[in-house]
Structures are given as structure tokens and as C-alpha cells.
Design a protein around this motif. Structure first.
Motif, mmCIF file in Angstrom:
data_model
loop_
_atom_site.group_PDB
_atom_site.id
_atom_site.type_symbol
_atom_site.label_atom_id
_atom_site.label_comp_id
_atom_site.label_asym_id
_atom_site.label_seq_id
_atom_site.Cartn_x
_atom_site.Cartn_y
_atom_site.Cartn_z
ATOM 1 N N UNK A 109 8.974 69.851 -13.652
ATOM 2 C CA UNK A 109 9.957 69.236 -14.656
ATOM 3 C C UNK A 109 11.481 69.458 -14.232
ATOM 4 N N UNK A 110 11.590 70.696 -14.166
ATOM 5 C CA UNK A 110 13.155 71.419 -14.055
ATOM 6 C C UNK A 110 13.425 70.791 -12.596
ATOM 7 N N UNK A 124 -4.795 66.772 -5.640
ATOM 8 C CA UNK A 124 -3.853 66.253 -5.838
ATOM 9 C C UNK A 124 -3.776 64.974 -6.680
ATOM 10 N N UNK A 125 -4.842 64.381 -6.692
ATOM 11 C CA UNK A 125 -4.964 62.831 -7.131
ATOM 12 C C UNK A 125 -4.208 62.049 -6.562
ATOM 13 N N UNK A 126 -3.906 61.941 -5.470
ATOM 14 C CA UNK A 126 -3.155 61.214 -4.581
ATOM 15 C C UNK A 126 -3.906 60.299 -3.417
ATOM 16 N N UNK A 145 1.563 67.722 -12.208
ATOM 17 C CA UNK A 145 2.843 67.442 -12.734
ATOM 18 C C UNK A 145 3.514 66.190 -12.352
ATOM 19 N N UNK A 146 3.210 65.954 -11.210
ATOM 20 C CA UNK A 146 3.990 64.625 -10.592
ATOM 21 C C UNK A 146 3.453 63.360 -11.044
ATOM 22 N N UNK A 203 1.457 80.385 -16.156
ATOM 23 C CA UNK A 203 0.565 79.568 -17.048
ATOM 24 C C UNK A 203 0.819 78.061 -16.589
ATOM 25 N N UNK A 204 -0.298 77.413 -17.221
ATOM 26 C CA UNK A 204 -0.238 75.834 -16.941
ATOM 27 C C UNK A 204 1.028 74.979 -17.546
ATOM 28 N N UNK A 205 1.691 75.669 -18.636
ATOM 29 C CA UNK A 205 2.619 74.973 -19.384
ATOM 30 C C UNK A 205 3.929 75.307 -18.381
#
Length: 337
Positions: free
Chosen positions: A43-44, A131-133, A71-72, A34-36
Motif C-alpha cells: 500500500x505504501x 498471484x491470482x492473476x 495486496x494488488x 506479518x500479513x498486515x
């Protein structure tokens, strides 16, 4: 073995955490994430000190790149290293269905191989958008090789060598758009060919230098160590057979592979060492290796991988594996062996 240890790429001003995160699972490899949960995995990884993340357009048919970038986002860009891949253009296709090519819920894009100059440039630009980078640190040519392409290999190799694919890579590096270039493949032989025709900095080698197989040792890894070409170890569990399932090279393992793994597992058990810990730590002993990047389908699995990676193992384990012919006697062994 320290998860947070940074190892430099000898030819470039880049460092990779010794344990990285392979992000195929963020794209739903074999089972949906899932997205979450994808966000929780990254995050981990960050919490554990992992600072190298590898993705590709092919993973989830662009899903992994979208998720990793999200996520980043907001983390200092100079605090981590990210790699992605070129060689496939992802084109819209409403016919994509769950389960296509092993992706549980792929996005509606179909991969089309293109290793040409224009194809490499477009793939790189598309990845930055997803990626949005404004940059990636390492750009790998994905899945080139005779086993991968069969009769079409010569055609795609020609695109790289004569059609400008390698020229596009070196231009991107020389202009500073990427920090390093290499191959991301399952076949060591094509890396050995490529480093003689293009000034590569590194290679992501999946499944070909592991606790189970070391055929690439003398023909490739030793040469890379001499020439300062960094090796990233992908697929350290050989598709899972070294982690407890019976998959090898993404398929059911043949009987001879199962027997060899059972023999390795017996030596590990006698030494009181999890075979998974041995699988993650063994390739790190080679001087060419800069990082190992297992994937994870959950935060718990990632934490377990990190614990295995850091677990002290007895020197007698490595000595017994070498003595019994279960690892190549020429292979460098982890410290203390």
C-alpha cells in the motif's frame, strides 16, 4: 530522480517505474513480516507512485507471491507491472522449518530446480495461481549460473538451451501470456552468455552493477544498451553493506569489501550525501537501466528508500568517487556530474 518516472523496456510495450519494489521481504527474508505489514508495504509503495513489483516462487517458499497478489487485488491490472520467476518448482514438503534458506516462516514447499520446457511452463502456471492473476508482465529465469550451481551448471544450462527452457519462454511471450522475458540472477556472466542464445528483452541483475562494483559495465551493460536490452538493478545495497550493515552477497563482508565501502562512505560524508542515496541513484545513470528495486521490511523503510532515491546529490560527489578510483571512470554518472 523521480520515483514515479516510467522508463520503457526498449523492445516491448512495457514501462517500469524507475523505483520498483523487490518483494523478497514479503516472503520473510531473514526476519518475519506479518500479513498486515506485508499489505502495508505494498500500500505504501502504491501511495509513493511505485508501479513495478518483482517477486518469485522461491521468496518465502511461495509466500511472497501469495501476499503480493492479494495486496494488488482490486487495483487496475494495466496500472502496474509485475514480474516473477521460473526455474524452481515448489513441491509440498512437511519438513520445511522456520529459517530454511534464510526464510523466517516459509510455507511448506521445497524448491526443486527445473529449467526444462515443461518445468518453465508449470512454474509459470503455478505462479499465476498463487498471484491470482491471468498474466505476469515479465518472466525471469531465476538463479542460473556457474557460481549458483557449481558442477551442476552445465546440466541446468542444457535444460534451458537444449531441453526447451528458452523455447518455453519465447513461446509464452509470443503468444502474449507474458510481455517480456529475461534472466533474474546474481551473475552478470551468464546474462552475457544468454543474450547470445535467446532473444531476451531484459535482465534483473542483483548486486553486480552498484556503487560498490561495476565489473559488469563494459562486458554486459554497454552491450545491453546498444542492443536495447533493459537492465533492472536488484540488490543496490549489495546485501546491505551499502545501507549500513556488514553483509555482502548474503554473508559477512570480507575485510577488503568493508575497507572499500568505508572509503566510499567517507567521500559521501565529505559531500554531505548519504551513502544509501548514492547507492540507489548511481546505477540509474546507465542508459541500459530501467528500474532499481530495493526491498523493504516495513513501510517506514520503504519511505526512507524513496526519499534517498529522490534526494538531490551534488555533482562533486560523483566526480570525487571517480577521481579516487572508487567507481569505474567509464561509468555514466548521474545528471549534473
Amino acid at each position: 530522480m523521480h520515483v514515479t518516472e516510467l522508463r520503457p523496456l526498449p523492445r516491448r510495450a512495457l514501462s517500469l517505474s524507475s523505483l520498483g519494489l523487490g518483494c523478497a521481504q514479503l516472503g520473510g527474508l531473514y526476519q518475519a513480516v506479518s500479513e498486515a505489514e506485508a499489505l502495508a508495504i505494498v500500500d505504501t509503495a502504491w501511495e509513493l507512485g511505485i508501479r513495478y513489483f518483482d517477486t518469485a516462487p522461491y521468496y518465502g517458499y511461495t509466500l511472497s507471491e501469495h501476499r503480493l497478489g492479494a495486496a494488488l487485488r482490486g487495483r487496475p491490472r494495466d496500472s502496474y507491472t509485475i514480474s516473477t520467476k521460473v526455474g524452481r518448482l515448489m513441491l509440498p514438503d512437511p519438513g520445511v522449518r522456520p529459517g530454511d534458506s534464510g526464510w523466517a516462516r516459509p510455507l511448506p514447499f521445497r524448491p526443486h530446480f527445473d529449467y526444462s520446457y515443461d518445468g518453465i511452463k508449470r512454474s509459470h502456471e503455478d505462479s499465476l495461481q498463487r498471484l491470482g492473476m491471468d498474466r505476469v508482465d515479465i518472466l525471469y529465469v531465476h538463479d542460473i549460473g556457474r557460481v549458483t550451481h557449481g558442477a551442476r551448471h552445465a546440466h541446468y544450462w542444457e535444460q534451458l538451451v537444449q531441453g526447451g527452457g528458452f523455447r518455453a519462454l519465447t513461446q509464452l511471450r509470443d503468444e502474449g501470456s507474458v510481455g517480456a522475458i529475461g534472466l533474474g540472477v546474481n551473475e552478470w556472466e551468464v546474462v552475457a552468455e544468454a543474450i547470445d542464445v535467446c532473444d531476451l528483452d531484459c535482465a534483473l541483475l542483483a548486486g553486480r552493477y552498484t556503487l560498490l562494483e561495476q565489473a559488469s559495465l563494459a562486458p554486459l551493460l554497454d552491450v545491453c544498451a546498444e542492443r536495447g536490452i533493459g537492465i533492472v538493478i536488484g540488490g543496490p545495497f549489495n546485501s546491505g553493506i551499502l545501507a549500513g550493515n556488514r553483509k555482502f552477497n548474503y554473508e559477512e563482508a570480507p575485510a577488503e569489501i568493508v575497507a572499500r565501502v568505508d572509503a566510499i562512505a567517507a567521500v559521501c560524508a565529505a559531500a554531505g550525501a548519504p551513502i544509501q542515496a548514492a547507492a540507489l541513484q548511481f546505477p540509474m545513470a546507465h542508459p541500459a537501466v530501467v528500474s532499481c528495486i530495493p526491498g523493504a521490511q516495513s513501510p517506514a523503510q520503504l519511505r526512507q528508500n524513496a526519499a534517498w532515491f529522490a534526494q538531490p546529490l551534488p555533482a562533486a560527489l560523483w566526480q570525487a568517487l571517480a577521481r579516487d578510483g572508487l567507481i569505474d571512470r567509464r561509468a555514466p554518472l548521474p545528471p549534473g556530474a
